[in-house]
Write a protein that holds these residues in place. Structure first.
Motif, PDB file in Angstrom:
ATOM      1  N   ILE A 146    -104.933  -5.460 -21.491  1.00  0.00           N
ATOM      2  CA  ILE A 146    -105.876  -6.280 -20.363  1.00  0.00           C
ATOM      3  C   ILE A 146    -107.223  -6.485 -20.808  1.00  0.00           C
ATOM      4  O   ILE A 146    -107.667  -7.687 -21.041  1.00  0.00           O
ATOM      5  CB  ILE A 146    -106.134  -5.518 -19.306  1.00  0.00           C
ATOM      6  CG1 ILE A 146    -104.725  -5.371 -18.237  1.00  0.00           C
ATOM      7  CG2 ILE A 146    -106.987  -6.567 -18.034  1.00  0.00           C
ATOM      8  CD1 ILE A 146    -104.062  -6.507 -18.031  1.00  0.00           C
ATOM      9  N   HIS A 147    -107.893  -5.687 -21.531  1.00  0.00           N
ATOM     10  CA  HIS A 147    -109.248  -5.893 -21.885  1.00  0.00           C
ATOM     11  C   HIS A 147    -109.507  -6.753 -23.104  1.00  0.00           C
ATOM     12  O   HIS A 147    -108.745  -6.396 -24.055  1.00  0.00           O
ATOM     13  CB  HIS A 147    -110.045  -4.318 -22.221  1.00  0.00           C
ATOM     14  CG  HIS A 147    -110.263  -3.678 -20.764  1.00  0.00           C
ATOM     15  ND1 HIS A 147    -110.608  -4.163 -19.744  1.00  0.00           N
ATOM     16  CD2 HIS A 147    -110.144  -2.194 -20.659  1.00  0.00           C
ATOM     17  CE1 HIS A 147    -110.673  -3.286 -18.825  1.00  0.00           C
ATOM     18  NE2 HIS A 147    -110.262  -2.297 -19.341  1.00  0.00           N
ATOM     19  N   ARG A 148    -110.542  -7.409 -23.326  1.00  0.00           N
ATOM     20  CA  ARG A 148    -110.859  -8.137 -24.296  1.00  0.00           C
ATOM     21  C   ARG A 148    -112.232  -7.636 -24.697  1.00  0.00           C
ATOM     22  O   ARG A 148    -113.192  -7.672 -23.941  1.00  0.00           O
ATOM     23  CB  ARG A 148    -110.708  -9.476 -24.206  1.00  0.00           C
ATOM     24  CG  ARG A 148    -109.372 -10.424 -24.070  1.00  0.00           C
ATOM     25  CD  ARG A 148    -109.255 -11.555 -23.896  1.00  0.00           C
ATOM     26  NE  ARG A 148    -107.565 -12.039 -23.721  1.00  0.00           N
ATOM     27  CZ  ARG A 148    -107.339 -13.276 -22.847  1.00  0.00           C
ATOM     28  NH1 ARG A 148    -108.277 -13.721 -22.449  1.00  0.00           N
ATOM     29  NH2 ARG A 148    -106.239 -13.577 -23.075  1.00  0.00           N
ATOM     30  N   PHE A 149    -112.612  -7.446 -26.126  1.00  0.00           N
ATOM     31  CA  PHE A 149    -113.806  -6.755 -26.188  1.00  0.00           C
ATOM     32  C   PHE A 149    -114.703  -7.695 -27.020  1.00  0.00           C
ATOM     33  O   PHE A 149    -114.140  -8.492 -28.119  1.00  0.00           O
ATOM     34  CB  PHE A 149    -113.618  -5.725 -27.253  1.00  0.00           C
ATOM     35  CG  PHE A 149    -112.867  -4.485 -26.620  1.00  0.00           C
ATOM     36  CD1 PHE A 149    -113.318  -3.603 -26.057  1.00  0.00           C
ATOM     37  CD2 PHE A 149    -111.345  -4.564 -26.775  1.00  0.00           C
ATOM     38  CE1 PHE A 149    -112.336  -2.638 -25.071  1.00  0.00           C
ATOM     39  CE2 PHE A 149    -110.773  -3.417 -25.953  1.00  0.00           C
ATOM     40  CZ  PHE A 149    -111.345  -2.588 -25.414  1.00  0.00           C
ATOM     41  N   SER A 150    -116.195  -7.915 -26.809  1.00  0.00           N
ATOM     42  CA  SER A 150    -116.961  -8.680 -27.211  1.00  0.00           C
ATOM     43  C   SER A 150    -117.105  -8.057 -28.855  1.00  0.00           C
ATOM     44  O   SER A 150    -117.436  -9.035 -29.686  1.00  0.00           O
ATOM     45  CB  SER A 150    -118.118  -8.907 -26.560  1.00  0.00           C
ATOM     46  OG  SER A 150    -118.830  -7.688 -26.286  1.00  0.00           O
ATOM     47  N   ALA A 151    -117.243  -6.918 -29.084  1.00  0.00           N
ATOM     48  CA  ALA A 151    -117.530  -6.253 -30.121  1.00  0.00           C
ATOM     49  C   ALA A 151    -116.147  -5.849 -30.812  1.00  0.00           C
ATOM     50  O   ALA A 151    -115.454  -5.083 -30.024  1.00  0.00           O
ATOM     51  CB  ALA A 151    -118.610  -5.280 -30.306  1.00  0.00           C
ATOM     52  N   ALA A 152    -115.860  -5.851 -31.941  1.00  0.00           N
ATOM     53  CA  ALA A 152    -114.607  -5.501 -32.706  1.00  0.00           C
ATOM     54  C   ALA A 152    -114.639  -3.872 -32.719  1.00  0.00           C
ATOM     55  O   ALA A 152    -113.595  -3.346 -32.537  1.00  0.00           O
ATOM     56  CB  ALA A 152    -114.059  -6.358 -33.766  1.00  0.00           C
ATOM     57  N   THR A 153    -115.722  -3.389 -33.295  1.00  0.00           N
ATOM     58  CA  THR A 153    -115.601  -2.218 -34.071  1.00  0.00           C
ATOM     59  C   THR A 153    -117.017  -1.451 -33.480  1.00  0.00           C
ATOM     60  O   THR A 153    -117.989  -2.029 -33.125  1.00  0.00           O
ATOM     61  CB  THR A 153    -115.384  -2.061 -35.386  1.00  0.00           C
ATOM     62  OG1 THR A 153    -116.564  -2.624 -36.161  1.00  0.00           O
ATOM     63  CG2 THR A 153    -114.366  -2.510 -35.901  1.00  0.00           C
ATOM     64  N   MET A 154    -117.159  -0.124 -33.669  1.00  0.00           N
ATOM     65  CA  MET A 154    -118.307   0.657 -33.381  1.00  0.00           C
ATOM     66  C   MET A 154    -118.380   1.762 -34.844  1.00  0.00           C
ATOM     67  O   MET A 154    -117.257   2.057 -35.168  1.00  0.00           O
ATOM     68  CB  MET A 154    -118.355   1.230 -32.187  1.00  0.00           C
ATOM     69  CG  MET A 154    -117.412   2.592 -32.063  1.00  0.00           C
ATOM     70  SD  MET A 154    -117.900   3.393 -30.682  1.00  0.00           S
ATOM     71  CE  MET A 154    -117.445   4.959 -31.159  1.00  0.00           C
ATOM     72  N   PRO A 155    -119.504   2.076 -35.120  1.00  0.00           N
ATOM     73  CA  PRO A 155    -119.453   3.330 -36.156  1.00  0.00           C
ATOM     74  C   PRO A 155    -118.419   4.444 -35.651  1.00  0.00           C
ATOM     75  O   PRO A 155    -118.523   4.842 -34.600  1.00  0.00           O
ATOM     76  CB  PRO A 155    -120.985   3.621 -36.119  1.00  0.00           C
ATOM     77  CG  PRO A 155    -121.811   2.601 -35.632  1.00  0.00           C
ATOM     78  CD  PRO A 155    -120.824   2.022 -34.526  1.00  0.00           C
ATOM     79  N   ALA A 156    -117.731   4.638 -36.789  1.00  0.00           N
ATOM     80  CA  ALA A 156    -116.597   5.903 -36.349  1.00  0.00           C
ATOM     81  C   ALA A 156    -117.182   7.161 -35.957  1.00  0.00           C
ATOM     82  O   ALA A 156    -116.481   7.987 -35.145  1.00  0.00           O
ATOM     83  CB  ALA A 156    -115.821   6.197 -37.648  1.00  0.00           C
ATOM     84  N   ARG A 157    -118.355   7.515 -36.388  1.00  0.00           N
ATOM     85  CA  ARG A 157    -119.159   8.788 -36.139  1.00  0.00           C
ATOM     86  C   ARG A 157    -119.395   8.900 -34.779  1.00  0.00           C
ATOM     87  O   ARG A 157    -119.764  10.057 -34.235  1.00  0.00           O
ATOM     88  CB  ARG A 157    -120.415   8.991 -36.987  1.00  0.00           C
ATOM     89  CG  ARG A 157    -121.422   7.837 -36.435  1.00  0.00           C
ATOM     90  CD  ARG A 157    -122.645   8.265 -37.549  1.00  0.00           C
ATOM     91  NE  ARG A 157    -123.631   7.139 -37.141  1.00  0.00           N
ATOM     92  CZ  ARG A 157    -123.666   5.903 -37.774  1.00  0.00           C
ATOM     93  NH1 ARG A 157    -122.996   5.664 -38.876  1.00  0.00           N
ATOM     94  NH2 ARG A 157    -124.810   5.017 -37.385  1.00  0.00           N
ATOM     95  N   ASN A 158    -119.655   7.825 -33.874  1.00  0.00           N
ATOM     96  CA  ASN A 158    -119.998   7.641 -32.531  1.00  0.00           C
ATOM     97  C   ASN A 158    -118.567   8.214 -31.534  1.00  0.00           C
ATOM     98  O   ASN A 158    -118.680   8.398 -30.407  1.00  0.00           O
ATOM     99  CB  ASN A 158    -120.348   6.376 -32.135  1.00  0.00           C
ATOM    100  CG  ASN A 158    -121.777   6.218 -32.437  1.00  0.00           C
ATOM    101  OD1 ASN A 158    -122.447   6.961 -33.288  1.00  0.00           O
ATOM    102  ND2 ASN A 158    -122.136   4.797 -32.406  1.00  0.00           N
TER     103      ASN A 158
END
Length: 304
Positions: A146-158
């Motif tokens: 369902i969800h569509r994300f405005s940002a594709a990724t985030m820093p893996a450490r988070n």
């Protein structure tokens, strides 16, 4: 229009293979800038942060914005920063919700080992386990389909920081106290009315929350970052009715298991959702000053 040359400057940690300049077409999308740098440096476009050298304004990896619209001209400088290893937001949410999906069955079916009791789980404890598993299974389904994300990724450490809320508060903490022999849910209630009310609120909240997510999904075309004004169930009352229905569902769980650990989870989660809802209300007012109907309540009518 003739191609232009952009001067590329590293910012922060060195990027091996970063070109000194790239050539792009002003009429092409700004995503072309990321593509050229990624091809040369062998980095994922999602790991790169590109800003204008003149004023530090971020350049969006957006197919709907052209290079010319960014204000870049021939010989303009751009700064490129390595954001470090990335993880997709979809994967982040899948990992976050996996914690409660594991902890609740473990504590429910492992009561004899964890609590040292041979007594069977009560009806309220069984209901609690079913409700929690259904809630987070729904979350996983929405994340995947369902969800569509405005940002594709985030820093893996988070990922550890982001997962802590769900793995510990709604997973380990809520499950431990809900299925304990000393839990209020282990006792037979004097009146079933609160239980029935809790089930009703949970069902209404979950179904309504799912429907509002469908409305939000249909506002954005796949792969785009375009935005619109949501309308429909609850959106005329508050900015984020999906959060309102989320809270309703967790009030339902609380009426069933009578545990303070549930209250702790949705109060902390509610505070975060309120902050997100306030931010979204400000964004709607800024992006649609003429067409957006301003809301006084962003999450709960008349209260928040």
């Amino acid at each position: 229009m003739a191609s232009i040359t952009l001067v590329v400057r590293p910012r922060g940690r060195p990027i091996k293979g970063l070109p000194e300049s790239i050539t792009v077409n002003p009429d092409e999308s700004a995503a072309q800038i990321f593509s050229e740098i990624a091809d040369a440096s062998k980095f994922s476009i999602h790991r790169l942060r590109v800003t204008k050298g003149s004023d530090g304004t971020p350049i969006s990896n957006n197919c709907d914005i052209t290079v010319q619209q960014t204000g870049l001209r021939n010989k303009s400088a751009i700064d490129v920063k390595d954001l470090g290893p990335q993880i997709s937001w979809r994967t982040v949410f899948v990992i976050e919700y996996l914690g409660p999906l594991l902890f609740h069955p473990i504590f429910y079916y492992g009561r004899s080992l964890i609590y040292g009791t041979s007594a069977p789980a009560s009806d309220l404890q069984t209901l609690t386990m079913i409700m929690c598993v259904l809630h987070f299974a729904k979350r996983e389904f929405e994340t995947l389909f369902i969800h569509r994300f405005s940002a594709a990724t985030m820093p893996a450490r988070n990922i550890f920081k982001n997962s802590a809320h769900y793995w510990f508060l709604s997973g380990l903490n809520l499950a431990y106290w809900s299925y304990s022999p000393s839990s209020p849910a282990a006792q037979t209630p004097k009146s079933p009315l609160l239980t029935y009310l809790g089930i009703a609120l949970f069902a209404i909240g979950e179904l309504s929350n799912f429907y509002t997510h469908l409305i939000l999904k249909n506002l954005r075309r796949p792969g785009s970052q375009d935005r619109g004004i949501p309308r429909g169930l609850g959106f005329g009352l508050v900015t984020c009715p999906n959060y309102m229905f989320e809270i309703m569902a967790w009030v339902g769980v609380t009426l069933v298991n009578r545990s303070l650990s549930t209250v702790l989870f949705f109060v902390i989660g509610g505070a975060q959702m309120y902050a997100w809802a306030k931010k979204k209300e400000r964004r709607y007012r800024k992006e649609f000053p003429e067409t957006y109907k301003k809301k006084r309540s962003v999450m709960i009518p008349g209260l928040l």
